[in-house]
Design a protein around this motif. Sequence first.
Motif, PDB file in Angstrom:
ATOM      1  N   LEU A 248     113.326  50.567 -48.380  1.00  0.00           N
ATOM      2  CA  LEU A 248     112.316  50.919 -47.376  1.00  0.00           C
ATOM      3  C   LEU A 248     110.908  50.861 -47.944  1.00  0.00           C
ATOM      4  O   LEU A 248     110.014  50.245 -47.350  1.00  0.00           O
ATOM      5  CB  LEU A 248     112.606  52.326 -46.835  1.00  0.00           C
ATOM      6  CG  LEU A 248     111.597  52.893 -45.833  1.00  0.00           C
ATOM      7  CD1 LEU A 248     111.539  52.043 -44.572  1.00  0.00           C
ATOM      8  CD2 LEU A 248     111.942  54.343 -45.485  1.00  0.00           C
ATOM      9  N   SER A 249     110.691  51.497 -49.091  1.00  0.00           N
ATOM     10  CA  SER A 249     109.332  51.600 -49.625  1.00  0.00           C
ATOM     11  C   SER A 249     108.767  50.246 -50.053  1.00  0.00           C
ATOM     12  O   SER A 249     107.558  50.042 -50.033  1.00  0.00           O
ATOM     13  CB  SER A 249     109.300  52.570 -50.806  1.00  0.00           C
ATOM     14  OG  SER A 249     110.086  52.099 -51.875  1.00  0.00           O
ATOM     15  N   ASN A 250     109.643  49.309 -50.397  1.00  0.00           N
ATOM     16  CA  ASN A 250     109.185  47.965 -50.760  1.00  0.00           C
ATOM     17  C   ASN A 250     109.141  47.007 -49.567  1.00  0.00           C
ATOM     18  O   ASN A 250     108.911  45.811 -49.742  1.00  0.00           O
ATOM     19  CB  ASN A 250     110.089  47.379 -51.855  1.00  0.00           C
ATOM     20  CG  ASN A 250     109.827  47.987 -53.210  1.00  0.00           C
ATOM     21  OD1 ASN A 250     108.805  47.734 -53.836  1.00  0.00           O
ATOM     22  ND2 ASN A 250     110.737  48.835 -53.677  1.00  0.00           N
ATOM     23  N   ARG A 251     109.433  47.529 -48.363  1.00  0.00           N
ATOM     24  CA  ARG A 251     109.388  46.756 -47.118  1.00  0.00           C
ATOM     25  C   ARG A 251     110.304  45.525 -47.175  1.00  0.00           C
ATOM     26  O   ARG A 251     110.002  44.477 -46.609  1.00  0.00           O
ATOM     27  CB  ARG A 251     107.957  46.324 -46.771  1.00  0.00           C
ATOM     28  CG  ARG A 251     106.975  47.454 -46.728  1.00  0.00           C
ATOM     29  CD  ARG A 251     105.609  47.070 -46.164  1.00  0.00           C
ATOM     30  NE  ARG A 251     105.267  45.685 -46.275  1.00  0.00           N
ATOM     31  CZ  ARG A 251     104.637  45.118 -47.305  1.00  0.00           C
ATOM     32  NH1 ARG A 251     104.301  45.861 -48.343  1.00  0.00           N
ATOM     33  NH2 ARG A 251     104.337  43.840 -47.304  1.00  0.00           N
ATOM     34  N   TYR A 253     112.971  45.080 -45.704  1.00  0.00           N
ATOM     35  CA  TYR A 253     113.494  44.787 -44.364  1.00  0.00           C
ATOM     36  C   TYR A 253     112.702  43.695 -43.651  1.00  0.00           C
ATOM     37  O   TYR A 253     113.203  43.054 -42.726  1.00  0.00           O
ATOM     38  CB  TYR A 253     113.491  46.068 -43.511  1.00  0.00           C
ATOM     39  CG  TYR A 253     112.147  46.757 -43.450  1.00  0.00           C
ATOM     40  CD1 TYR A 253     111.163  46.350 -42.564  1.00  0.00           C
ATOM     41  CD2 TYR A 253     111.858  47.816 -44.303  1.00  0.00           C
ATOM     42  CE1 TYR A 253     109.922  46.972 -42.526  1.00  0.00           C
ATOM     43  CE2 TYR A 253     110.629  48.440 -44.271  1.00  0.00           C
ATOM     44  CZ  TYR A 253     109.668  48.017 -43.379  1.00  0.00           C
ATOM     45  OH  TYR A 253     108.433  48.640 -43.351  1.00  0.00           O
ATOM     46  N   GLU A 254     111.482  43.437 -44.078  1.00  0.00           N
ATOM     47  CA  GLU A 254     110.673  42.386 -43.450  1.00  0.00           C
ATOM     48  C   GLU A 254     111.198  40.994 -43.775  1.00  0.00           C
ATOM     49  O   GLU A 254     110.973  40.050 -43.016  1.00  0.00           O
ATOM     50  CB  GLU A 254     109.211  42.502 -43.894  1.00  0.00           C
ATOM     51  CG  GLU A 254     108.513  43.762 -43.403  1.00  0.00           C
ATOM     52  CD  GLU A 254     107.053  43.828 -43.831  1.00  0.00           C
ATOM     53  OE1 GLU A 254     106.551  42.823 -44.387  1.00  0.00           O
ATOM     54  OE2 GLU A 254     106.420  44.881 -43.614  1.00  0.00           O
ATOM     55  N   TYR A 319     112.788  49.846 -37.555  1.00  0.00           N
ATOM     56  CA  TYR A 319     112.517  48.466 -37.965  1.00  0.00           C
ATOM     57  C   TYR A 319     113.614  47.493 -37.572  1.00  0.00           C
ATOM     58  O   TYR A 319     113.554  46.315 -37.931  1.00  0.00           O
ATOM     59  CB  TYR A 319     112.259  48.412 -39.476  1.00  0.00           C
ATOM     60  CG  TYR A 319     111.054  49.221 -39.897  1.00  0.00           C
ATOM     61  CD1 TYR A 319     109.763  48.834 -39.539  1.00  0.00           C
ATOM     62  CD2 TYR A 319     111.208  50.405 -40.614  1.00  0.00           C
ATOM     63  CE1 TYR A 319     108.654  49.587 -39.911  1.00  0.00           C
ATOM     64  CE2 TYR A 319     110.111  51.171 -40.988  1.00  0.00           C
ATOM     65  CZ  TYR A 319     108.837  50.751 -40.631  1.00  0.00           C
ATOM     66  OH  TYR A 319     107.741  51.508 -40.990  1.00  0.00           O
TER      67      TYR A 319
END
Length: 359
Positions: A248-251, A253-254, A319
């Motif tokens: 999550l903190s490193n994103r 999921y994008e 997300y």
Amino acid sequence: MKRFLAAILSLMMLLSLAACGSSSGDSSSGSGNAGTSGAPPAEGSGEDANTWGEAENTWLSCISSNLLDGEHPFYQAQVFFDQCLREETNNKYGLDIYVGGQLGSDSEMVEGCLNGTYEFVLNSSGLFANISEDFNIFDLPYLFSSNEHAYAVMDGEIGRNALKSLENYGMVGLAYGESGFRNITSSFAINGPEDMKGMKLRTMDVPMHIEFFNLLGANATPMAMTEVFTSLQQGTIDGHENLSMGILSNRIYEVNPFVAVSEHIYTPIVYAMNADYFNGLPEEDQEAIRRAAVRSVEMQRPDAQRQNNKALEVMEQEYGVTITHVDKEAFMGIADAMYANHPEYSELVAQIRGMDPAR
């Protein structure tokens, strides 16, 4: 070129450490401090810097680490340790926190603490296996059945012996925090080992991790976390494995909209200091630092569990990440083959499994 840059970075850090360590009456923080709420007031802040510490000639030790900022188990571990350190030492010592890869990769940070460039490091246990083989055991897949099982081992004789072994190599192990159970991200759904055939998967530079994913049929690719997002974006790798809060903190999921809950490896965090630095401190300060580490762990472990559980919910609900739960029995069957490859750990494995509170 890389070695040249590393040399320049090391020189800069040595100069920084010298500047911080030589101050006796000036309590200004090092420029790398990021997010330490208890740090002394900055010049011009309107606060009296001389009242920051109660002890005479107090100073802020440049005890450095290189982890993520914000809501993340690693970062909170630093914040809690800093808080406890200040309380236990009457503000004589504090943690100067460096984040976002400012001081190099995780492996470089551990090596820097080992050789004395940095005084303190807080990082995944697997990175210490490159120093002491005693830490290899913790990175065997599906070794721990729960967080509580891991705590029983880390806080017991096996965990203490691993920390003690660091003293043979120039470090002092203080305690174990929690990173958590690790999961897999990808651009497609993963339900079983067959879905990972040929997958280029980023792992930490930890031999046990690499071996396990290669046995699963993936192409394990060790890589610094700072390079992962771009590598996924460019297709250099297909996925990576991490704790849920790290995803999550490193994103991630994008670029990887699928998370497979595999919980394949539990990763503790090791708090360690350079032995020359630590052993040069007064005995009462050494004891206070050890107490601070243990106290901070008591706060950090439940917080890490909360963060990792929350991360999966946030990724799915906010997300649109697709969460799958892998066939753990199939993954464990492959893990069994890995255990067969390492008979040297069979006695310890039996002992660890016998410590499961759920048994």
